[in-house]
Each structure stands twice: as C-alpha cells, then as structure tokens.
Design a protein around this motif. Sequence first.
Motif, PDB file in Angstrom:
ATOM      1  N   ARG A   1       0.832  -1.209   0.000  1.00  0.00           N
ATOM      2  CA  ARG A   1       0.000   0.000   0.000  1.00  0.00           C
ATOM      3  C   ARG A   1       0.859   1.248   0.000  1.00  0.00           C
ATOM      4  NH1 ARG A   1      -3.952  -2.388   4.617  1.00  0.00           N
ATOM      5  NH2 ARG A   1      -5.057  -3.873   3.311  1.00  0.00           N
ATOM      6  N   ALA A   2       2.146   1.076   0.267  1.00  0.00           N
ATOM      7  CA  ALA A   2       3.022   2.243   0.383  1.00  0.00           C
ATOM      8  C   ALA A   2       3.691   2.529  -0.945  1.00  0.00           C
ATOM      9  CB  ALA A   2       4.062   2.000   1.459  1.00  0.00           C
TER      10      ALA A   2
ATOM     11  N   THR B   1       3.775  -6.984  -0.742  1.00  0.00           N
ATOM     12  CA  THR B   1       4.129  -6.544   0.603  1.00  0.00           C
ATOM     13  C   THR B   1       5.429  -7.228   1.029  1.00  0.00           C
ATOM     14  OG1 THR B   1       2.967  -8.378   1.596  1.00  0.00           O
ATOM     15  CG2 THR B   1       1.696  -6.399   1.163  1.00  0.00           C
ATOM     16  N   ALA B   2       6.091  -6.621   2.005  1.00  0.00           N
ATOM     17  CA  ALA B   2       7.408  -7.140   2.400  1.00  0.00           C
ATOM     18  C   ALA B   2       7.356  -8.629   2.745  1.00  0.00           C
ATOM     19  CB  ALA B   2       7.941  -6.330   3.570  1.00  0.00           C
ATOM     20  N   PRO B   3       6.390  -9.091   3.563  1.00  0.00           N
ATOM     21  CA  PRO B   3       6.393 -10.524   3.871  1.00  0.00           C
ATOM     22  C   PRO B   3       6.286 -11.386   2.623  1.00  0.00           C
ATOM     23  CG  PRO B   3       4.942  -9.351   5.345  1.00  0.00           C
ATOM     24  CD  PRO B   3       5.350  -8.374   4.299  1.00  0.00           C
ATOM     25  N   VAL B   4       5.437 -10.966   1.699  1.00  0.00           N
ATOM     26  CA  VAL B   4       5.308 -11.769   0.475  1.00  0.00           C
ATOM     27  C   VAL B   4       6.621 -11.726  -0.306  1.00  0.00           C
ATOM     28  CG1 VAL B   4       4.073 -11.985  -1.694  1.00  0.00           C
ATOM     29  CG2 VAL B   4       2.849 -11.373   0.380  1.00  0.00           C
ATOM     30  N   ALA B   5       7.252 -10.555  -0.315  1.00  0.00           N
ATOM     31  CA  ALA B   5       8.534 -10.469  -0.999  1.00  0.00           C
ATOM     32  C   ALA B   5       9.512 -11.469  -0.387  1.00  0.00           C
ATOM     33  CB  ALA B   5       9.087  -9.055  -0.880  1.00  0.00           C
TER      34      ALA B   5
ATOM     35  N   ILE C   1       8.988   0.925   5.729  1.00  0.00           N
ATOM     36  CA  ILE C   1       8.162   1.465   4.648  1.00  0.00           C
ATOM     37  C   ILE C   1       6.742   1.716   5.147  1.00  0.00           C
ATOM     38  CG2 ILE C   1       7.082   0.850   2.480  1.00  0.00           C
ATOM     39  CD1 ILE C   1       9.747  -0.553   1.786  1.00  0.00           C
ATOM     40  N   THR C   2       6.228   0.775   5.945  1.00  0.00           N
ATOM     41  CA  THR C   2       4.862   1.000   6.435  1.00  0.00           C
ATOM     42  C   THR C   2       4.829   2.247   7.318  1.00  0.00           C
ATOM     43  OG1 THR C   2       5.464  -0.631   8.077  1.00  0.00           O
ATOM     44  CG2 THR C   2       3.950  -1.336   6.341  1.00  0.00           C
ATOM     45  N   ARG C   3       5.916   2.533   8.007  1.00  0.00           N
ATOM     46  CA  ARG C   3       5.889   3.720   8.870  1.00  0.00           C
ATOM     47  C   ARG C   3       5.805   4.991   8.044  1.00  0.00           C
ATOM     48  NH1 ARG C   3       7.490   0.167  12.113  1.00  0.00           N
ATOM     49  NH2 ARG C   3       7.942   0.385  14.324  1.00  0.00           N
TER      50      ARG C   3
END
Lengths: 569, 99, 631, 308
Positions: free
Chosen positions: A168-169, A272-276, A383-385
């Motif tokens: 989303r970022a 998203t980072a986890p999926v990456a 990134i989410t921050r």
Amino acid sequence: MSFPLLTATALVPALGAVATAAVPAAQRAAAKWVALGFSLVTLALAAVVLVRFDPGGAHFQLTESHPWIKDFGVRYELGVDGIAVALIALTAVLIPFIILAGWHDADPLEGARPNRRWRPTQGFFALILMVEAMVVISFEATDVFLFYIFFEAMLIPMYFLIGGFGDRAGGRSEEETATQRSYAAVKFLLYNLAGGLIMLAAVVGLYAVTADQLGTGTFSLQEIVQARTGGHLDMATSTERLLFLGFFFAFAVKAPLWPLHTWLPNAMGESTAPVAVLITAVVDKVGTFAMLRFCLQLFPEASKWATPAILILALISIIYGALLAIGQRDIKRLIAYASISHFGFIILGIFAMTTQGQGGATLYMVNHGVSTAALMLVAGFLITRRGSRLIADYGGVQKVAPVLAGTFLIGGLATLSLPGLAPFISEFLVLVGTFSRYPVFGVIATVGIVLAALYVLILYQRTMTGPVKDEVRSMPDLRVRELVVVAPLIALLIFLGVYPKPLADIVNPAVDHTMSVVDKKDPKPDHPVTDAGWFSYSPKSEGASHGGAQHEGAHHNGAHHDGASGGAK
Amino acid sequence: MNPVNYLYLAALLFTIGAAGVVIRRNAIVLFMCVELMLNACNLAFVTFSRLHGNLDGQIIAFFTMVVAAAEVVVGLAIIVTIFRSRHSASVDDASLMKL
Amino acid sequence: MENLIGLLVAVPLLGAALLLCGGRRLDGKGHYIGTVLAAASFAIGAVLFADMLGRGEHDRALHSKVFSWIPVGGFRADVAFQLDQLSMTFVLLITGVGTLIHIYSIGYMEHDERRRRFFGYLNLFLAAMLLLVLADNYLLLYVGWEGVGLASYLLIGFWQHKPSAATAAKKAFIVNRVGDVGLSIAIMLMFTTFGTFAFAPVLSNAGDAGEGKVTAIGLMLLLAACGKSAQVPLQSWLGDAMEGPTPVSALIHAATMVTAGVYLITRSGAIFNAAPDAQAAVVAVGAVTLLFGAIVGCAKDDIKKALAGSTMSQIGYMILAAGLGPIGYVFAIMHLVTHGFFKAGLFLGAGSVMHAMNDEVDMRKYGGLRKYMPVTFVTFGLGYLAIIGFPGLSGFWSKDKIIEAAFAKGGTEGWILGGAALLGAAITAYYMTRVMLLTFFGEKRWVPDEEGHEPHPHESPSSMTIPMIVLAVGSVFAGGLFSLNDAFLKWLEPVTGHSHGDSPLSAAAVTGGTMVVLLIGVALAWAQYGRRPVPRTAPRGSLLTRAARRDLLQDDFNHVALVKPGQYLTRGLVYVDHKLVDGVVNGTAASVGGLSGRLRKLQNGYARTYAVSMFGGTAVLIAATLLMRAV
Amino acid sequence: MSGGALAAAASTTSTGEALQFWVLGTVAVIGALCTILMRKAVHSALCLAGTMIVLAVFYLANGAYFLGVVQIVVYTGAIMMLFLFVVMLVGVTAADSLKETLKGQRWLAALCGLGFGILLCAGIGNASLTTWNGLGQANSGGNVEGLASLIFTKYVFAFEITGALLITAAVGAMVLTHRERTERARTQREQSEARVRSGRNVPPLPAPGVYARHNAVDIPGLLPDGTPSDLTVNATLRGRGQIRDVSSEALAELAALEQRSQRWLGRKGNGTGKPSGGAGKPGASENGENGEDGESAGSAPNPRGVAK
C-alpha cells in the motif's frame, strides 16, 4: 509402515490453509492466530524431521512411496537428503515470522465498505500457508512428476499473493498502484509458467526415454539414478542435453538467473514485504534446490557440458545484480537486485562442482533466506511507517528509531556477508569452491563482495544517517511484535555465522553424494600439507628440510612445545 | 438395386441440409435444415440396420428422433425468446459473440 | 592458561553485547562497564604475559582450539587461538592503549547522549582486534580483519547526523573491502596450494610451493595490508576517517587497527621471504606511502588530518621495514609499538586541544596554547619529540633501526630506500614542528565559533589527562627499554626470525645522518612558522602545497577513475535492464497480443461463419480418414 | 431352411422397391432443395414435411415399420406442426431475401457442400457393401417387439436417459419462453399519464382500415390528402413491414365513391339493390388485388434484410 512424517509436514500447512480460509469473515484476529498456530505446528514437525534425520544414514531418508498413476509410472514418492532437510527447516522457520510480520498487511482499509462476504485477511494467511505446503512437498518429492506438479501449483497462490495484496506504500495513485501490481503478478506468472511448460516437455521426454530404455517408464529419481549408475540407462548425448536444458530453464527462471530475472524486482517491489520474503527466501529456493537435486543427478553429463555457460551467466548475475542494486531508487527493488546477485553466487557454487561450492551453495540458500528475511522485513516495517519505498524519502532514521536502524544495519551487514554472520561462511565457501576449479571465475566473483558493500552501505547511509527529515521525525521505533519477528532472525544469523557445524554436518553427506553422482572429485591442492594439527611455527626451521619440521609436527600432534623446539634447532 | 443407394440418398440429403444451415439466415429454416440432416442420418441408420440384419440401427434412429424432438422444442423456444427481444428471427442479428 | 586466551577475546565481546543490547537502562553506567571490561582483558593479557615470560624462549607459544568452525570436505577452518610473542606484543598494546583510551573517552564523550553505544563499539573493536592478532589461521584472522573494519565504520560514522561523517565511514569500509578482496583471494590461493590456511602449515611450507604462487599470495596479502593500513594506493580513506571522535582516531586510526597490515605482513614473513618480487612490491609501497603521507601531513591545517598524514607515513616506515624481510620484521613491530604510544598520545593531545577550543580543528586558529593547557602541552611535546626521533626517546630507537635496515638492504635499492627513509624523517620533523608551533606557540589566533562563544581554553579533566600522561611516559621510555640489550629483538626473534644485513654505512653514520636531517626539518619549520606570524587563512601556497592539501589529488583521481564511470555504468545498466532485457520480454508479449488481435477479426460473431468452418472442418476430417484408409 | 431363407444374404432388391426408390428419392431431394431455397419459412416447412413423408416410406421399405409410423406421427405430425406454429408466431408472411450478406459465405458453403457430398459418397463407395442380410430374421418376431426387446433390455439406460432428456427439454422450453417480470406492471393510469406527459399522440391512435367493410387491420388509414398513415396500423404489423400499400386502390375507391354518391343524389327510391351490388364490385376487385398486393408487399425488400 511407519508414521508418514514428511506427508504430515506438508499436510499440516495445507490443512492450516483450509482452516484459516474457513474462519468467518468477522473474526480476522482469529484467522491470524489459526494461521500462526498451524505454521508453528509445521515448525515443530520440521524440527522432528531434523532430529530424525541421520546425517550418517542413507542418502534419502524417511522415504514414503506409493503408486499414484500406475499407467505412467508416477509414484507418490517422498524422501529427504541433507539439503532438503536444511531447506525444509528454513521454510518452516521463516513462515511464522512472515505471518507475524504480515500481521496487519491484509487488514481491510479503514475506508473499505464493510462487506460480510469479503475476507482478505483469511485469504492472505491461507495463501501463505498454501505456499508453504507446496514448497515443503516439492522439497520432499523424489518423483520428478510429483515435484513438477507442486513446482507449478506454487504459482497460483503466489500469483494471488502478489496481485491481490500489494504494497500500500507505493507513494502513487491508487489505480497506478493497482496496475503496477497486476503487471507484476502477471509477469511473475507468465515467466514461471513459460519455464514450467518447457520443463513439462522435458518431463514427458524423460518419461519417454526411461520407458524406451528401461521398458517401464518411471519418474522416480532414485530409480533413474540407479539405472544410470547400473548402466541400464544411458541417454543419447543430444537427448540428455535437451532434457537438461528443459529442466534448467524452468529452474533458472525461478532462481532467477540473468537474463531471466526481470520478474523478480517487479514482484518483490509491488508485493508486501512478507510476500517479498516469501518469494525470494522460500519459493525461489526451490529453483536452486531443484538444480542441485534434479539437474545434476538426472543429467550429470549434460550438466558438465553446460557448466561453463551457466557459470558465466551466474557471474553476470552477480555483478549485474549488484550494479543494478546500486542504481536503484526503491528500497525493495534494491533488495530484489541484491537477491539476484546472491542467487548468482548460489548457482555459481552449485555448478562449480566442488564440495565447497555445493556445500556453500546449500548453506547459502539457508543463510540468504534468513538474511534477506531480516533485511526485507525491517525494510517493510520502515516502509509502512513512512508510507514510501523511495530511498530519497528517508534520512536520519537512525536518530529517531535507533533499534530499527540497528536491526536494519545488521540485516544489511548480513547481506554484504560480513564475517561472523551466517552468509559470510556460505559465500566464502562458494568462492573457494569456485576458485579451486575455475580461479578466474572465483576472482571475478569476489568483485561482488565490494559491490555488495557498496549497495548496502549506500542504502544505509541514505536512509538511516544524515540530518533527520521532517517526515520521519515522528517515526516510532520497532514495536514488540516487530522485535519478536526480527530478533530471532538476527540471533539465527549470528549463531549460524559462529557455529555452522551442525548445519554443515547435515548437508555434507548429501553434497558428497551429488558429487559422486556427477562423479567429480575436488581438485587436489598442488602442495598438499599433511595436516599436522597445530605446531609452533618458527622461521628458523626453514634452513632444515621442512619435511623434518612437518614430521616433527606430525607426531607432536596438537602439542605445542617440543615439536617447535625440535623444528627450531 | 442395392440398398446402398439409400446411403447415397442420405448423404445427399445430409449435405443439402448442411448447406442450408450455412446459407439461410432465418433461424427457423435453419432448424428445419438441421432436422433434415437428422433425418438423413436416420435413413442411413435404418439402411445400415437392414444391411446388417439387426435392429440396433433402428434403435439409434429412434433415439435420434427423440433427441431431435427435444432439440426442436428447446431450439424453437430460444427462437421465440430471441424474436421477442429483437423482433427478428435472423441468426445474423444475434452476432454478439464478437467483441 | 590456554583457556585464558579465549577469555581475552570473550570479555570485550561480552561488553559489546551488554552495551549494545542493554538498552537505555545502562546509559548511566555503560561507560564504566566498558572501561572495566577493557581493563579486565588487559589484566588477562598481563597474566598471560607473565606466564609466557616464565617459559623458555622457544616454547612460549600457546594454542587453544575452541571448536571446529567450518568443516566442509577438505576445507577445515577452526576457531583456534595461538598466542606467541608476536601476538602477545599486540595483545598488550591493544588492551593497554585501548584501556587508556576508554578512560580518556569517559571524559571526552561526557556530553554525548549516545556514550553507551560509543563504548559498546569500542569494546567491539577490542574484541575484533584481539581476534585478529590471536587467530591461528588466516580465515579467522579475516573475521577479525573485517570485524575491526566494521568497528571502524561504526565509530567513524558515530556522529551520523553529520553527512560528512556518514560518507567518511562508508568510504572507509568500502576501501577496506577492496583490500579484503585481496585477503580472501590470498586465502583461496593458500587453500588451493596447500589445502589449508592455518599459519603453521602454510608458513612452514611456503618455501617450496613454487615462487609464482607464493608471489601471488604475497601480493594479495599486500593488497589487504594496503587497504587496512591506508597504504598507497588504498590510502584515501584515512584522512576522512578523522571525522570520527578523536579517541577513535587515536585508538583505531593511529595505534592499533591501521597497523594490522604490518602485523599481517610480519606474520606471513615466511611467504614474503619466499617471494622476493612480492617483497619488492611491499618495500615500494612502504617507501612511497611514507613520503606521500609526510607530504600530505605538511600541508594540512586540520590538526587531526595532519596527524593522520603522519600516521600514514609512519606506517609506511613499518611496511617498508616489514618488506625488508628478516632484517626488518622486528623493527617494524617495534616501531609499531612505540608509534602506538606516541601517536595515540598525540591524538589524545589534539583531542584535548579541540575539547578546549570548542571543537575547532584548524591549527591556524590555535596558537599560544602552552600556558593555558600545560599538561596537554607537555605530553604533546613529548610525543612530538618521540615521533621526530629525538635521541633517547622511543621514536629514535625504532625509526633509526628502520633506516639502518633500509640501507642494509644493500645495493642501489638500499640507497634509494635509505634515502627515502631519511627524507621522510626530515619531512616528519618539519610537519610535526609545524603542528607544534601552530598549536602551542606564537600569538593567539582564536576565533569565536558559530555560536559566537569566545574559546576560553582550559586544561582537560583528569580522566583525559591521565591517559595522556601514561602514553607520554610510554613514548619516552618504551623505545629505550626495548633496545636495552636488544630485549625486543630477542623477544620476537623466535617468531619472526632476524638477520643482520650488512649495512654500507655504520650505525653511527646513519644516526648522524638522521640527526642532521632532523635538525634541517625543524629549522625549516621554525623559519616558516616560528619567526613570522601565521595568517589565519592559509596562503594559496605552491602547486605542491595545494595538491597536498587535497591529499595529492587521490580523491579526485578516485572520483575520475572509479566513481564517475561507476555511476555511469550503473545508470546505463538500469536503463538497459528496463529497456533491453525487460523490453525484449514485453516486446514479445506485445507482438503476441497484436497477432491475436488480428486473428480476432476471424471471430465475427456470425454463427453461420462458424458453421461453415465446422462444415469445412468435417469435410477435411472425412478426407483425412479416407486418405488414411487409402494409404 | 425356412430361417435360412430369411437369413440368406441378398444382393439386390425387388424392382418395385428400386422403382419406388428412384421416384420418391427424386421427390425427397427436390423437397430438400426447396426447403433450403424457399424464401418463406412456411413453404420451407411444407417442403420439409414432404421430404419427411418420403423418408417415412423409405423406412417402411427398409423394414423399419415402427420407425416409419413414428416418423409420420412424430415428425410430420408433431415436430413440423411445432415448426409451423412458431412460424406463424414469428410471422407467416415474413420472407427473407436470399441475398447473401456475409462476404464469400455462399461460395464457401457451395465449396464445402460439394466437397463434403463427394467425400461422403466416396466413403460409401469404397465401403464395398455388395451383399446384405435383410431384416427377415430380426423382424421375424415382429418389428415392434424386436425394437421393444432391445430398448428395454440392451438400451434401457439410454432409454431412461432419453426420458430425462425429454423432461429437461420440456422444462427448458418453459423456462425459456416464460417471461420474467423485472419491474411492476404499469397501471393504465400511469400509462395514460405517461402518454400525456410525453405529449405525442395524446388522443387514441387513428383507427386502421379506411373502410369498415372488411377487417383490414393491415390497411393504413388515409390522411386527408389520400396518403396512407402508418400510424394507423398495429405496431407489430408495422414492425414486420406487413402494411398493405393501398394508395392506388384507395384513389380508385374514391372515384367510385364520387360517382356512387352522385347516383345517390341523382335518384332516391330503389337504392336497396344497388348498394349491395356496389358493395359487391369493389369487394371482388379488392379480392383480386389482394393477392398481388401481398406479392408486392412481399417483394418489397425486407427492411431488416437491407439493414443487415
């Protein structure tokens, strides 16, 4: 028939996926906990596998074998060697962290219209578990066809994970993000499907060959290897090479090897980072793993034939990936290109055909998984921050969020394979293994070390150091959940860096077996030194015949005075 | 004369029917042509059953008839619906399959 | 006893772990913990030293294997320590100076809210450095080698909010990485040559491995040494490294880490002995660097950068000595130790001056400080005398020996090297006198800092002066002590070996020459900076001066030769990857799409068209079947 | 030997059957051709029925008595009636032009048809079926019984499934033809309000048929200037283009009216017979013209056909 441990290991996450998906839409939190629980059970099972596996024992252990499609000799055949065990452990370890890290990634947006049917969270975690199940079973499968099925089926959940749960970022407009995301997902799917279809042709070809030569066609790895060593099966050179290429292409796409790499940056950047992490640390490992298990063992001759070309491609991947990583402006794409560089190392190690190279490559798969997970997940938190993936949008984070910066730095140092952290060992082994057979390639590959330092430190400097930017001024430091995710990974990195012996002991026999199948021997040192343990070296002993000194050393094995003095006189 | 001639006749009728399906636009006529083809087949079946001296051919023909009946019922129903919606029984008007 | 060796490394490592993971609650007492642990490791070192003295000269070496580290096939690396006289020397130097600088930092970093982390990094550095000198194989040494690099990176960039500091840290790490490539290749070469990379077997067999290979190994080791010890051509990072806090400059970039290269070469003596070409390269590097650093040192107005230049040049001396082979090893180490004392002292002095002049570093804005900070002045002065080699002080003993050895190399080579060494001594005298004069003599040239505070110099707190005093004592007496009936020579000989070259000049002659050039250098400096007043802003100066101010254009060279092309390359590749590699794929996709678009036209939606195609299709099928039956 | 006689493989049929084949076969082919060539669906249907009857005869000739009967009853009876029904529903006079609108369709059709037919015949030709064994034995127990025994033993499942199929078809037909009301039916009041609001022909539409003498809903009313107004004709007829162009006839009628009224004005009295006679003539004339009108209306190209 003992308890089918391997089946269970693969089945549990699959059940978990079903259970998670079945959680009613209202209880999102429950779904998360269910998923986490199942992933932990899988971890436990993997641990059992690790314990039950006897490094000294047979090559394939905990085997299960049942006929599946009799007409085509397809069998449901599972078995693990050291390499598979290590990678299964890696997968099982990473998934809980991935789930934890993605805890809020699939929550519906605040603005989202409450829809009773709509259940993205359940879907997200169910898909992750599904991927885990498929990855695990493709590590276990010793039947080419069985492997192929899950190797391909993996794409489906991955496709939805990339396309459905984007980052989303993006820092872009909503529809721009959506288009980019679907582009990435489709690209991922098409690349891997293309590879997979070519492999399918090769699989069928393999069946044809075996059916032609052994009477009954088979997909079983063991049978084929035995038949080959027994001399019942010798493919025509051209056939073998074609089949090899068919297999290798699929694995090279998955790995990914230059120039088949371009799907990775998009996929990792948009998801998203986890999926990456899931992509690069878990799924892509199947590719390199399969090179080691299938390409080399099914087609030894062809592998040797193709080695030079593959080594060159791997070198290009190393340098090229690193250079592009330096050139990136997007944190996640940077990490993606870094991964491409690392996969170059892994493939280099596999095809260097030395014990060090292949052992190193296997360790590299594990270590790269852990280190990339650490780096990528922290980057995800960052990134989410801030809500942006552009490096330029950060600066001075280190001052506001020291712990975040610290963990990020450690992740980065692991990525540039700093000694003392796990990746160093694997990388050095790969380099040594390559160097001992192809010195030139080894030397060129070491350039990758410098470049790695460059991109990691540039990333760290631009994001973490310097004057604090206003946008990051109010950035919170790591929360407990995030610490729980990162700390164990870092601990693992340090442990594996300081004491990799247990892992190495598990892996070595499998590597030796592969080497014997390919029938390659490690090149002997030019002036082998009879390993005389430690003795106090003293330059004076040069005058006397050093052989004497050695001999002295030899029988004062490990002792530390007389030998030295004797040598010294 | 050899009953094979019946087969030739059947082939001829079948071809005519097929050609009709292809050239006519009116859905109803189209269906008639289909019926024609089915009948041609039936004739062939019957002839075969005579040639082979057993009744299975006739059975098949019988089933064909039943199926034809069903098909006509549904087909005509469709035609009526289409006509109702677009005031025409021409198959070319229902050319929405293309993008 | 053996187990103590491991403890030696473990103690500071524990400190680092504690301080870095301890969190805020340790902020209050973090620095004490760090200092105590450093002191503890020094104590252990002392115990071991005593034990070692208690044994005969040839069985002094200790060895302790902790565990087997990486066993893969023929590749065996152990975590095993070896403590012989050479390592012992370093252990004492590192822990000793390290402890002093910990103490100094307590005062120096008093007002920094991140002091705890600073001490954590310092302890980390100690651990890594000890690992480096205690390792019994090259791979473990490599770990320490990179470990000190990391610590140096963290400490140079300690004030990360300053972009200059961050950049300097990055530069240091990356330049070091280039050197590390050399070390790793060297290790690979050893593995492929000997099948092992533990010191003992490699060194004892270096002789007969074939000169080609040994030379290659030697050159690679030299590359590594250049990176770590800031030798030409990898010297560029040291100057910028002065961005770090002064204690760091004193400990890492003067006393210990930068001398790791000398350690590496001395430790690998057997290899270099077997490879004359490699040795020649080493000597050349040393000679060039000692002049290079000296010249840079002359031009800098930033006191720390001037000292950095001098460090470079002094290490040049050591490398030169190490390159001379058995003649020089001992003196290289000896100069290393004495240099550790006086250079650390000088840096601490500089630190205390900056502390007093609210962090002004430009010497042209000092002046006349001697009466304001006497202790600093005295200690700094002693360090100054020591480094220029004033007779009787440490520098004199060690440097003199090196120059002798250089001449003793014999032949024209000997003359060239000796000449270079002498010239270097002269320049050293010049720039150190310059520093001394600019800082402590002459009239005040102070300027208020940007907040407008007039600097009001004061003596630093005792936590800072005591270490300076101790180091000053060291820099006065250490050299003499070592040279007392060649104690140091006898101490190290079993490890490094020693041979007396036949010098064309008598020792007395060399000493005399040294004295002469020394006086010339001092006199020049006095003439230039002592007699006339010094302008606040540096005069334009000659071409050489301007070049020297820019570190003899090293950065410009790197920029033009490496950085720019690199940037273009990466940009180009990003473009290529996007347009070419990716473009091919997308192009294929697009063409397929276009083709299908054309084919779509066939699907005109008219049922009858489809009917015709079916009709034709069946016809074809029938034809096919008939043909098959006909065939 | 009796059974043997029945089972004996024959190689030719009776000349009677041959004659019947050649005559009726021709008829069947002609019927088929007409089916696909007639412009009006009704005619096609009738031709098809003819063909089917011929086929029924052939069935009988081939010893398929049951099928022959079923053919007549089911096909020509039920199915063709269904066809005609739908034809009527859709519009009996609606004739589509045989003008091909799809490019090359006809050529392709011809080509395929030709090739197809030739190939089929070739296939049959080289099947070399010279001798055959007639149905004598099979039909010995009676054709219907034979069929029954097969249907209810060997093909019973197929039979059941066919039943299911039929039911499904029936349901399907109902579902398809049943119109689902998506919105509430508008009440009369709403409709009228809507009409008034729209402002178009607020008063009721003008009545069709100039003259009430016959119920000619397809005859448009004439506007004062004698031109017909389509508005007066039912929308469906308009949709099908089944409007009789009556202008010429109407003018003749007008003339007749003129002179008749003259006569009326001229002399009153015995006007009872005249009107009837007067009524007869135009009626007859109209009947005469009716047919050609039909033709002319038919020959007027179908607007939809052109539209395509």
